[in-house]
Write an enzyme that holds these catalytic residues in place. Structure first.
Site, PDB file in Angstrom:
ATOM      1  N   GLY A 190     -39.121  -6.222   4.601  1.00 31.17           N
ATOM      2  CA  GLY A 190     -40.304  -5.819   5.365  1.00 31.17           C
ATOM      3  C   GLY A 190     -40.418  -4.317   5.454  1.00 31.17           C
ATOM      4  O   GLY A 190     -39.895  -3.602   4.596  1.00 31.17           O
ATOM      5  N   VAL A 194     -39.454  -1.742  11.351  1.00 35.66           N
ATOM      6  CA  VAL A 194     -38.706  -2.901  11.862  1.00 35.66           C
ATOM      7  C   VAL A 194     -37.272  -2.889  11.309  1.00 35.66           C
ATOM      8  O   VAL A 194     -36.330  -3.301  11.996  1.00 35.66           O
ATOM      9  CB  VAL A 194     -39.448  -4.220  11.540  1.00 35.66           C
ATOM     10  N   GLU A 212     -34.497  -4.852   2.382  1.00 32.00           N
ATOM     11  CA  GLU A 212     -35.407  -4.812   1.225  1.00 32.00           C
ATOM     12  C   GLU A 212     -36.726  -4.236   1.708  1.00 32.00           C
ATOM     13  O   GLU A 212     -37.525  -4.941   2.321  1.00 32.00           O
ATOM     14  CB  GLU A 212     -35.608  -6.232   0.664  1.00 32.00           C
ATOM     15  N   CYS A 246     -44.754  -5.393  -2.878  1.00 36.14           N
ATOM     16  CA  CYS A 246     -43.867  -4.252  -2.616  1.00 36.14           C
ATOM     17  C   CYS A 246     -43.643  -3.400  -3.858  1.00 36.14           C
ATOM     18  O   CYS A 246     -43.433  -2.202  -3.750  1.00 36.14           O
ATOM     19  CB  CYS A 246     -42.537  -4.746  -2.064  1.00 36.14           C
TER      20      CYS A 246
HETATM   21  P1  NAD Z   1     -44.162  -8.514   8.629  1.00 36.43           P
HETATM   22  O1  NAD Z   1     -45.135  -7.897   9.575  1.00 36.43           O
HETATM   23  O2  NAD Z   1     -44.303  -9.948   8.286  1.00 36.43           O
HETATM   24  O3  NAD Z   1     -42.720  -8.228   9.243  1.00 36.43           O
HETATM   25  C1  NAD Z   1     -41.544  -8.662   8.590  1.00 36.43           C
HETATM   26  C2  NAD Z   1     -40.706  -9.489   9.550  1.00 36.43           C
HETATM   27  O4  NAD Z   1     -40.268  -8.669  10.627  1.00 36.43           O
HETATM   28  C3  NAD Z   1     -41.444 -10.669  10.153  1.00 36.43           C
HETATM   29  O5  NAD Z   1     -40.677 -11.828  10.005  1.00 36.43           O
HETATM   30  C4  NAD Z   1     -41.658 -10.266  11.581  1.00 36.43           C
HETATM   31  O6  NAD Z   1     -41.648 -11.361  12.453  1.00 36.43           O
HETATM   32  C5  NAD Z   1     -40.501  -9.350  11.853  1.00 36.43           C
HETATM   33  N1  NAD Z   1     -40.812  -8.373  12.899  1.00 36.43           N
HETATM   34  C6  NAD Z   1     -41.972  -7.708  13.071  1.00 36.43           C
HETATM   35  N2  NAD Z   1     -41.874  -6.876  14.120  1.00 36.43           N
HETATM   36  C7  NAD Z   1     -40.646  -7.019  14.632  1.00 36.43           C
HETATM   37  C8  NAD Z   1     -39.929  -6.432  15.725  1.00 36.43           C
HETATM   38  N3  NAD Z   1     -40.502  -5.536  16.519  1.00 36.43           N
HETATM   39  N4  NAD Z   1     -38.654  -6.817  15.934  1.00 36.43           N
HETATM   40  C9  NAD Z   1     -38.070  -7.719  15.146  1.00 36.43           C
HETATM   41  N5  NAD Z   1     -38.696  -8.310  14.095  1.00 36.43           N
HETATM   42  C10 NAD Z   1     -39.946  -7.974  13.856  1.00 36.43           C
HETATM   43  O7  NAD Z   1     -44.162  -7.774   7.238  1.00 36.43           O
HETATM   44  P2  NAD Z   1     -44.287  -6.217   6.937  1.00 36.43           P
HETATM   45  O8  NAD Z   1     -43.134  -5.481   7.492  1.00 36.43           O
HETATM   46  O9  NAD Z   1     -45.644  -5.725   7.211  1.00 36.43           O
HETATM   47  O10 NAD Z   1     -44.111  -6.304   5.340  1.00 36.43           O
HETATM   48  C11 NAD Z   1     -44.633  -5.365   4.502  1.00 36.43           C
HETATM   49  C12 NAD Z   1     -43.585  -4.339   4.116  1.00 36.43           C
HETATM   50  O11 NAD Z   1     -42.516  -5.006   3.478  1.00 36.43           O
HETATM   51  C13 NAD Z   1     -44.080  -3.322   3.117  1.00 36.43           C
HETATM   52  O12 NAD Z   1     -43.559  -2.064   3.438  1.00 36.43           O
HETATM   53  C14 NAD Z   1     -43.501  -3.809   1.801  1.00 36.43           C
HETATM   54  O13 NAD Z   1     -43.336  -2.819   0.832  1.00 36.43           O
HETATM   55  C15 NAD Z   1     -42.203  -4.383   2.242  1.00 36.43           C
HETATM   56  N6  NAD Z   1     -41.752  -5.395   1.303  1.00 36.43           N
HETATM   57  C16 NAD Z   1     -40.616  -5.189   0.609  1.00 36.43           C
HETATM   58  C17 NAD Z   1     -40.200  -6.124  -0.319  1.00 36.43           C
HETATM   59  C18 NAD Z   1     -38.943  -5.969  -1.099  1.00 36.43           C
HETATM   60  O14 NAD Z   1     -38.514  -6.946  -1.683  1.00 36.43           O
HETATM   61  N7  NAD Z   1     -38.306  -4.810  -1.128  1.00 36.43           N
HETATM   62  C19 NAD Z   1     -40.962  -7.268  -0.515  1.00 36.43           C
HETATM   63  C20 NAD Z   1     -42.121  -7.444   0.210  1.00 36.43           C
HETATM   64  C21 NAD Z   1     -42.507  -6.510   1.133  1.00 36.43           C
END
Ligand code: NAD
Length: 463
Positions: A190, A194, A212, A246
Site C-alpha cells: 500500500g 500507512v 511493498e 503500482c
Molecule cells: P488502501 O487504501 O487499500 O490501503 C492499504 C491497506 O492499508 C488497506 O488494507 C487498509 O485497510 C489499510 N489501512 C489504511 N489506513 C490505515 C491505517 N490508518 N492504519 C492501518 N491500516 C490502514 O490502499 P493504498 O495505500 O491507497 O494503495 C495504493 C498504494 O499502494 C500506492 O502507493 C501504490 O503504489 C501502492 N501499491 C504497491 C504495490 C506493490 O506491490 N509494491 C502494489 C499495489 C499498490
C-alpha cells in the site's frame, strides 16, 4: 468484526499453529490446491466483484489478478517439496566430522494487508508463500474494494482450513486492532503513509515486516527505438486499470524532439486499445472512489493537454490523459500519480534524465526504451530501483524467478516464486557433529603453548 472478535480470531490462529496444524507438507499442498480451486471455480464471481469495484474488464482480471495467482500457485506446487528440502552446506575441515544444513521452518502467525488496486492478486499472491511456508494467516483485504473484499471473505473459509486461515474485513479501526496483536511477520502492500504506521506497530513485538510500496516509476525513451512499439508498451502499462497500478509508468522523460515524435504514437496506442471514446470501452477501468478521483483531478492544470482531460466525477470516468511540456516542479511531479495521467517531461539527454531520477525516491520500477547498449548500461548502473524494464514495462511481474519488491522509498523485501516462500520462512542453521571422536577437545582451555600454536595454525588455514 468487533475488536474482541479480532483478538479471538488471531488467538485461534495461534493455537492452530502451535498445535502443528499447518506444518505438514501435505497440509500445505492441500491448501494451495484448495486456493487454486477457489480461483478457478469462482472466477466469474471474482471477475464481477472486480468489475463492480474498479470497472475491470474480465480478461484483464484474469490476466493480472485471478490467472496471475493461479500461475504462482502452480509454480509453487511443482517445486514446494524441493524448496523445503534441507540444503546441505559445506563444513570447514577444522570442524570435521560434522554435517551442516539450512532448514526452512514456518514463522508462525502472519498478517497480510492488501490495497484496493489489485485486490485479488495482492492479497492472495503473498498467501501462496505464507501457506507454502506452513504458516497460519490473517488476511486483511482493502475496504476500498468492498465487493472483492466481501467475495473473498465468503469464499476463503469455504475452501481453506478455517482453523489456520482467517479473513478480517474492515478499515482503519479493524486494521489498527489487528496490528496491536502479535504476529511473526507482517506483509503490507500500500502507500508509504500507512507503511509507517505498520512499521511503528511492528516495533512492539520486534515483528519483521515486508513493505511493498509505490512511487514514481519513470520511463526514458530515446530516438533509437521504434516509437510505435515503445508507445504501445508504455500506454498498455500506464492505462491498464486506469493507471491504478503500482508499476505503471508514472512519467516519461525524453528530449524535446523525441517527446514531440512520441506524442502521436501514444495517442494512436490509446485509440487502438480503447477506441475514440474510452468512456464507451468495456476494457477501460474506472477510478476506485471519489477521494481518489478528486486527488487526480487536482493534478491537472499544468502543461499542454495532448489527449484526454475533462474528467467526469458522476461516473468516475477519467479519460486516458497525456500531458506534454510539464515543468519539473509542477504538482503532478511531486507525488505518485496512480491514475491515467501521463506527463511528458523534457530532458537534455541521458545524463539529465538520470540526475532527475536520482533526485527523487528510489522507484519501484524504471523503464528504459533504447537500442543503445551504452544507454541501457548507464541506467542499470547509475540508478537504483526495485526493477528495470528494458524496452518493456510492467511485464517483469510475470517472471516468477524475478524478485518483486522495492528499494528505499518503494519499500523493502521481495516476493514471487521461491522468494515468497523465503519471506514466510525462517532459514534455520543446523550443525550436527558426532560425539566421537571428540575433536573439539583440541580447542578447549587450558590454552597451553601447544594448543595456542595449534589454534593459530588452524585459524591461518581457515583464512
Ligand atoms: P488502501 O487504501 O487499500 O490501503 C492499504 C491497506 O492499508 C488497506 O488494507 C487498509 O485497510 C489499510 N489501512 C489504511 N489506513 C490505515 C491505517 N490508518 N492504519 C492501518 N491500516 C490502514 O490502499 P493504498 O495505500 O491507497 O494503495 C495504493 C498504494 O499502494 C500506492 O502507493 C501504490 O503504489 C501502492 N501499491 C504497491 C504495490 C506493490 O506491490 N509494491 C502494489 C499495489 C499498490
Amino acid at each position: 468484526m468487533t475488536h474482541g472478535e479480532i483478538i479471538g480470531t488471531v488467538a485461534a490462529l495461534r493455537s492452530s499453529f502451535d498445535a502443528g496444524t499447518t506444518k505438514p507438507l501435505a497440509w500445505r499442498m492441500r491448501q494451495l490446491r484448495a486456493l487454486r480451486a477457489l480461483l478457478i471455480e469462482n472466477g466469474t464471481e471474482l471477475e464481477q466483484a472486480l468489475s463492480r469495484d474498479l470497472g475491470k474488464n474480465p480478461t484483464e482480471s484474469q490476466l493480472a489478478e485471478i490467472g496471475f495467482v493461479v500461475g504462482e500457485i502452480d509454480y509453487a506446487l511443482k517445486r514446494l517439496r524441493k524448496w523445503l528440502r534441507p540444503r546441505p552446506v559445506q563444513v570447514p575441515g577444522s570442524l570435521m566430522p560434522a554435517r551442516a544444513s539450512v532448514v526452512r521452518e514456518p514463522l508462525g502467525v502472519v498478517l497480510i494487508i492488501a490495497p484496493w488496486n489489485y485486490p485479488v492478486q495482492l492479497l492472495l499472491a503473498p498467501l501462496v508463500g505464507a501457506l507454502g511456508g506452513g504458516n497460519a494467516v490473517a488476511l486483511k483485504p482493502s475496504e476500498n474494494a468492498p465487493a472483492t473484499s466481501a467475495a473473498l471473505a465468503r469464499l476463503v473459509p469455504r475452501y481453506l482450513d478455517q482453523r489456520a486461515i482467517a479473513v478480517v474485513e474492515g478499515a482503519v479501526s479493524e486494521t489498527t486492532e489487528l496490528l496491536a496483536q502479535r504476529f511473526d511477520h507482517i506483509f503490507y502492500t500500500g502507500n508509504s503513509r500507512v507503511a509507517r504506521l505498520v512499521m511503528a506497530a511492528s516495533i512492539k513485538n520486534l515483528t519483521p515486516v515486508t513493505l511493498e510500496l509505490g512511487g514514481k516509476s519513470p520511463v526514458y525513451v530515446d530516438d533509437s527505438v521504434d516509437l510505435a512499439v515503445a508507445a504501445r508498451r508504455i500506454a498498455w502499462a500506464k492505462f491498464m486499470n486506469a493507471g491504478q497500478t503500482c508499476v505503471a509508468p508514472d512519467y516519461v522523460l525524453a528530449t524535446p524532439e523525441v517527446a514531440r515524435a512520441l506524442e502521436p504514437h501514444l495517442v494512436a496506442a490509446v485509440r487502438e486499445f480503447y477506441g475514440d471514446n474510452p468512456a464507451k470501452s468495456p476494457d477501460y477501468a474506472r477510478i476506485v472512489n471519489d477521494a481518489q478521483f478528486a486527488r487526480l483531478t487536482g493534478l491537472l492544470g499544468d502543461g499542454r493537454t495532448v489527449l484526454g482531460g475533462a474528467p467526469d466525477p458522476s461516473t468516475r470516468y477519467f479519460a486516458p490523459t497525456i500531458l506534454a511540456d510539464i515543468p519539473r516542479e509542477s504538482t503532478i511531479m511531486l507525488q505518485e500519480i496512480f491514475g491515467p495521467v501521463l506527463p511528458i517531461v523534457t530532458v537534455s539527454g541521458v545524463q539529465d534524465a538520470i540526475q532527475l531520477i536520482r533526485e527523487g525516491d528510489k522507484p519501484l520500477a524504471l523503464y528504459v526504451f533504447t537500442e543503445r547498449d551504452a544507454v541501457r548500461r548507464r541506467f542499470l548502473t547509475e540508478t537504483s530501483s526495485g526493477a528495470v524494464g528494458v524496452d518493456v514495462s510492467a511485464a517483469h511481474l510475470a517472471v516468477a524467478g524475478l524478485p518483486f519488491g522495492g528499494v528505499g522509498g518503494s519499500g523493502f523485501g521481495a516476493y514471487h516464486g521461491e522468494r515468497s516462500l523465503e519471506v514466510f520462512s525462517h532459514e534455520k542453521a543446523v550443525l550436527s557433529k558426532p560425539l566421537k571422536p571428540d575433536t573439539l577437545r583440541l580447542i578447549y582451555p587450558p590454552y597451553t603453548e601447544r594448543k595456542d600454536h595449534f589454534i593459530r595454525g588452524l585459524l591461518r588455514k581457515l583464512r
